[in-house]
Design an enzyme around this catalytic site. Structure first.
Site, mmCIF file in Angstrom:
data_model
loop_
_atom_site.group_PDB
_atom_site.id
_atom_site.type_symbol
_atom_site.label_atom_id
_atom_site.label_comp_id
_atom_site.label_asym_id
_atom_site.label_seq_id
_atom_site.Cartn_x
_atom_site.Cartn_y
_atom_site.Cartn_z
ATOM 1 N N THR A 187 -6.108 -27.017 -23.700
ATOM 2 C CA THR A 187 -5.873 -27.160 -22.269
ATOM 3 C C THR A 187 -4.860 -26.109 -21.827
ATOM 4 O O THR A 187 -4.040 -25.672 -22.632
ATOM 5 C CB THR A 187 -5.286 -28.579 -22.076
ATOM 6 O OG1 THR A 187 -6.323 -29.525 -22.318
ATOM 7 C CG2 THR A 187 -4.692 -28.806 -20.715
ATOM 8 N N ARG A 215 -15.295 -40.116 -18.869
ATOM 9 C CA ARG A 215 -13.881 -40.136 -19.272
ATOM 10 C C ARG A 215 -13.070 -39.094 -18.472
ATOM 11 O O ARG A 215 -13.447 -37.940 -18.362
ATOM 12 C CB ARG A 215 -13.771 -39.838 -20.765
ATOM 13 C CG ARG A 215 -12.341 -39.890 -21.314
ATOM 14 C CD ARG A 215 -11.719 -38.523 -21.429
ATOM 15 N NE ARG A 215 -10.435 -38.553 -22.116
ATOM 16 C CZ ARG A 215 -9.569 -37.546 -22.105
ATOM 17 N NH1 ARG A 215 -9.841 -36.448 -21.444
ATOM 18 N NH2 ARG A 215 -8.440 -37.632 -22.745
ATOM 19 N N GLY A 217 -9.108 -37.605 -18.295
ATOM 20 C CA GLY A 217 -7.838 -37.618 -19.026
ATOM 21 C C GLY A 217 -6.635 -37.566 -18.111
ATOM 22 O O GLY A 217 -6.699 -37.896 -16.922
ATOM 23 N N ASP A 218 -5.522 -37.139 -18.673
ATOM 24 C CA ASP A 218 -4.247 -37.121 -17.946
ATOM 25 C C ASP A 218 -4.109 -35.939 -16.991
ATOM 26 O O ASP A 218 -3.327 -35.994 -16.041
ATOM 27 C CB ASP A 218 -3.092 -37.043 -18.949
ATOM 28 C CG ASP A 218 -3.175 -35.784 -19.801
ATOM 29 O OD1 ASP A 218 -4.280 -35.446 -20.275
ATOM 30 O OD2 ASP A 218 -2.138 -35.122 -19.988
ATOM 31 N N THR A 238 0.040 -31.335 -22.434
ATOM 32 C CA THR A 238 -1.197 -31.183 -23.195
ATOM 33 C C THR A 238 -1.172 -32.106 -24.412
ATOM 34 O O THR A 238 -0.120 -32.300 -25.021
ATOM 35 C CB THR A 238 -1.425 -29.722 -23.622
ATOM 36 O OG1 THR A 238 -2.599 -29.662 -24.438
ATOM 37 C CG2 THR A 238 -0.256 -29.142 -24.394
ATOM 38 N N GLY A 239 -2.336 -32.649 -24.736
ATOM 39 C CA GLY A 239 -2.418 -33.590 -25.861
ATOM 40 C C GLY A 239 -3.434 -34.665 -25.527
ATOM 41 O O GLY A 239 -4.133 -34.566 -24.509
ATOM 42 N N GLY A 241 -4.921 -37.229 -23.781
ATOM 43 C CA GLY A 241 -4.555 -37.639 -22.432
ATOM 44 C C GLY A 241 -4.275 -39.117 -22.252
ATOM 45 O O GLY A 241 -3.442 -39.507 -21.425
HETATM 46 N N1 ASP Z 1 -4.791 -33.661 -22.150
HETATM 47 C C1 ASP Z 1 -6.166 -33.250 -22.194
HETATM 48 C C2 ASP Z 1 -7.054 -34.455 -21.970
HETATM 49 O O1 ASP Z 1 -6.769 -35.496 -22.542
HETATM 50 C C3 ASP Z 1 -6.564 -32.561 -23.459
HETATM 51 C C4 ASP Z 1 -5.592 -31.574 -24.030
HETATM 52 O O2 ASP Z 1 -4.523 -31.375 -23.511
HETATM 53 O O3 ASP Z 1 -5.934 -30.940 -25.035
HETATM 54 O O4 ASP Z 1 -8.031 -34.345 -21.298
#
Ligand code: ASP
Length: 323
Positions: A187, A215, A217-218, A238-239, A241
């Site tokens: 991301t 789905r 995400g965050d 990032t991570g 979500g």
């Molecule tokens: N945070 C993002 C999500 O969950 C993915 C990512 O940051 O790699 O959609």
């Protein structure tokens, strides 16, 4: 009239007109390109060089815009849209696939000056989701648009649209190239402080590889993956979500600064390494505060990241422990 009175009056006039603050104000930009299993062993040197080059290029463009007096909002939009066009990252053109082999893109942007923000989700045909998020922020009375409605709004606003094939670069990529990529190309996100003391944040993603129907995400959830407030800081995450949503990570950091008076670094440490850890989530956070202090923190093996500040500090880093 005494000289001191004249000088004081002059300073007040300059401050009021914004000229003095604009000249003395620190400014800078911080970016990330995702966090995950990013180690020297997992990325070949040639690919690490490509990542470094892309991040530097984006930082340079964003920094130049700020140096020329551009706004933090314009800077984060520009930088994120550049990374969306770059297939090295999981955003825009390089978005990962859903379980049923589609690309569904999410993005958001927030202006710390007035807490105005725009978010978009479940896009299939928008070349630069961050530009659509900006249009939602500036040209609609809403904050969050998703799916067909968001794409209808994009048409009305003449935001560039592309065919679904545009995002299928990953399926066209030769296997040997795919194998070289780190487990999770990431991301993208950017936070900035401009010469007028305004903060902004933007984040864009294709989400989690193999995500299920619908789905979200965050990234487009304001307060989870993205937040900006001139009184505190600008944050992009990032991570996984789901954990960032459950812990309201971006807003949690800002709220600690606002209510407890802690620093950006202290607030981030607490949210990322204590609060979020309790629920099992890992990931990374970048941030900048109104004084120009920055953080680039992560609980993963690495994070593509970089910053360029008006005091001359300029770095692009990939792995854990790099300084
Ligand atoms: N945070 C993002 C999500 O969950 C993915 C990512 O940051 O790699 O959609």
């Amino acid at each position: 009239m005494k000289l001191t009175t004249v000088i004081t009056a002059l300073i007040l006039v300059l401050m009021y007109s914004g000229k003095l603050t604009a000249q003395n104000q620190k400014f800078g930009i911080v970016i990330h390109g995702g966090a995950g299993y990013i180690t020297p062993g997992s990325i070949p040197d040639d690919l690490a060089k490509l990542y470094t080059k892309s991040l530097k290029n984006a930082l340079d463009k964003g920094y130049k815009l700020l140096k020329n007096g551009g706004s933090a909002v314009d800077a984060v939009e520009l930088v994120v849209s550049m990374l969306e066009d770059d297939t090295l990252f999981n955003a825009g053109k390089g978005a990962v696939f859903t379980e049923d082999f589609k690309n569904e893109l999410d993005a958001s942007i927030m202006n710390g000056a007035d807490l105005n923000c725009g978010a978009v989700a479940r896009l299939h045909h928008i070349k630069n989701p961050v530009k659509l998020a900006r249009a939602v922020m500036n040209k609609s009375s809403h904050v969050f648009l998703a799916g067909d409605g968001a794409e209808k709004f994009a048409k009305e606003e003449k935001i560039e649209m592309v065919s679904a094939e545009y995002f299928k670069v990953w399926s066209r990529m030769p296997n040997e190239m795919k194998q070289k990529m780190p487990d999770k190309h990431g991301t993208v996100g950017c936070v900035a402080l401009d010469k007028n003391g305004n903060l902004a944040a933007a984040t864009s993603t294709g989400g989690i590889e193999g995500k299920k129907y619908g789905r979200i995400g965050d990234v487009p959830v304001i307060g989870a993956g993205t937040y900006a407030n001139n009184n505190t800081c600008a944050i992009s995450c990032t991570g996984q979500g789901e954990y960032f949503i459950r812990n309201n990570v971006a807003y949690d950091i800002s709220a600690q600064m606002e209510y407890k008076g802690v620093t950006l670094a202290q607030a981030t440490d607490y949210t990322l390494f204590k609060r979020m850890k309790r629920t099992g989530g890992v990931g990374g956070v970048i941030g900048i505060d109104k004084m120009g202090n920055i953080i680039l923190k992560f609980s993963t093996e690495g994070m593509f990241r970089g910053y360029k500040l008006s005091n001359g500090d300029y770095q692009v880093l990939l792995y854990k422990g790099q300084k």
